[in-house]
Design an enzyme around this catalytic site. Structure first.
Site, PDB file in Angstrom:
ATOM      1  CG  ASP A 267      -1.816   1.203   1.301  1.00 22.89           C
ATOM      2  OD1 ASP A 267      -2.916   1.134   0.702  1.00 22.89           O
ATOM      3  OD2 ASP A 267      -1.444   2.207   1.924  1.00 22.89           O
TER       4      ASP A 267
ATOM      5  CE1 TYR B 173       0.963   7.589   2.694  1.00 19.10           C
ATOM      6  CE2 TYR B 173       1.206   5.317   1.982  1.00 19.10           C
ATOM      7  CZ  TYR B 173       0.509   6.283   2.663  1.00 19.10           C
ATOM      8  OH  TYR B 173      -0.650   5.945   3.325  1.00 19.10           O
TER       9      TYR B 173
ATOM     10  CE  LYS C 274      -3.629   4.787   0.708  1.00 17.60           C
ATOM     11  NZ  LYS C 274      -2.213   4.368   0.720  1.00 17.60           N
TER      12      LYS C 274
ATOM     13  CG  HIS D  90      -4.199   9.741   0.429  1.00 19.97           C
ATOM     14  ND1 HIS D  90      -2.841   9.690   0.299  1.00 19.97           N
ATOM     15  CD2 HIS D  90      -4.453   9.222   1.652  1.00 19.97           C
ATOM     16  CE1 HIS D  90      -2.294   9.169   1.390  1.00 19.97           C
ATOM     17  NE2 HIS D  90      -3.261   8.884   2.230  1.00 19.97           N
TER      18      HIS D  90
END
Length: 293
Positions: free
Chosen positions: A53, A58, A87, A119
């Site tokens: 994920d 990120y 996302k 997100h």
């Protein structure tokens, strides 16, 4: 809920697309740097993880893609054997959604993403009360629907949506969301959201299962862990998957990654499940989307 299990995929749960989502995945929040990602993905694949994920924010999509390209052959696996989630960044909410999603695909170096989520229900740079937020969400969803139709996003969904956001989406979408990913643990049981997901056939998925580590020292959790001779982390993850809720524990430590995978060879008693669920008080360790219009 019926769950399947096989040697290659591990326990999984069905999505409304007809595909299946592994009940265990590696959460990659704050996992940065090529070597760190490679080590974590290597340990995860060895321990049986088949889901990863990531997210645009990120900043590790490219590292994940590189790691999988290098490591899948080592374990006799192909791209089809793993389930990849990413996302849409809140900065791309609205008119930037198509470009943002395609950028995620490019970063990952993949022809398709198994699951792509919006997100956050808001838009970066806008106040949570800004009335442009609903329109931006709808524009993002339309872009994801288009990429879903092209086969580039095998499933699409949302993260951090409230019951109101979910009902708004269900009232206008052409493609139903496959997944809602939100904070979920014994202090935040999300009863209403889970009911909404059940009503609309959306798979409910957990993040922050360990309460950012704080739940690992909760006396009730420790008591259950002592009773069943398991770690507090295993108890918290088992509490979720025993309810058919996929989990995404995050760690960069191989030993912890292996430990978090050992949640399918024991069962919590009904009384222990009830004891943990009774801790619910609507407490969030992460951001609260309830103010986003």
């Amino acid at each position: 809920m019926k769950m399947s299990s096989s040697a290659s995929t591990g326990p999984s749960a069905p999505l409304n697309t007809g595909s299946r989502m592994p009940l265990l995945g590696l959460g990659m929040y704050k996992l940065c740097g090529g070597e760190a990602v490679l080590q974590a993905v290597d340990a995860s694949l060895a321990a049986g993880y088949r889901a990863f994920d990531s997210a645009a924010v990120y900043r590790n999509e490219a590292e994940l893609g590189h790691a999988l390209k290098e490591l899948l052959p080592k374990y006799g696996l192909t791209r089809e054997d793993v389930f990849i989630t990413s996302k849409l960044s809140p900065k791309d909410q609205g008119k930037g959604a198509m470009e943002g999603a395609l950028h995620s695909l490019s970063n990952l170096g993949m022809d398709y993403i198994d699951l792509y989520l919006i997100h956050w229900p808001g838009t970066q740079g806008l106040d949570v009360t800004d009335k442009c937020n609903p329109g931006n969400r709808a524009q993002s969803w339309a872009a994801l629907e288009e990429l879903h139709a092209q086969g580039k996003l095998k499933a699409i969904g949302v993260s951090n949506y409230t019951p109101a956001h979910m009902r708004e989406l269900m009232g206008s979408c052409k493609v139903h969301p496959a997944v809602l990913q939100v904070e979920f643990h014994p202090l935040e049981c999300q009863t209403e959201l889970r009911s909404v997901c059940q009503e609309f056939g959306v798979r409910f998925q957990a993040y922050t299962s360990l309460g950012r580590g704080e739940l690992l020292t909760d006396p009730h959790v420790l008591q259950v862990a002592e009773t069943c001779k398991r770690t507090p982390a295993q108890v918290l993850l088992r509490w979720a998957v025993q309810q058919g809720v996929p989990v995404l524990p995050k760690s960069s430590t191989p030993e912890r990654i292996r430990e978090n995978a050992r949640i399918f060879d024991f069962t919590l008693s009904d009384s222990d499940m009830a004891k943990l669920s009774a801790l619910d008080r609507g407490h969030k360790f992460c951001w609260d989307p309830s103010q986003v219009v």
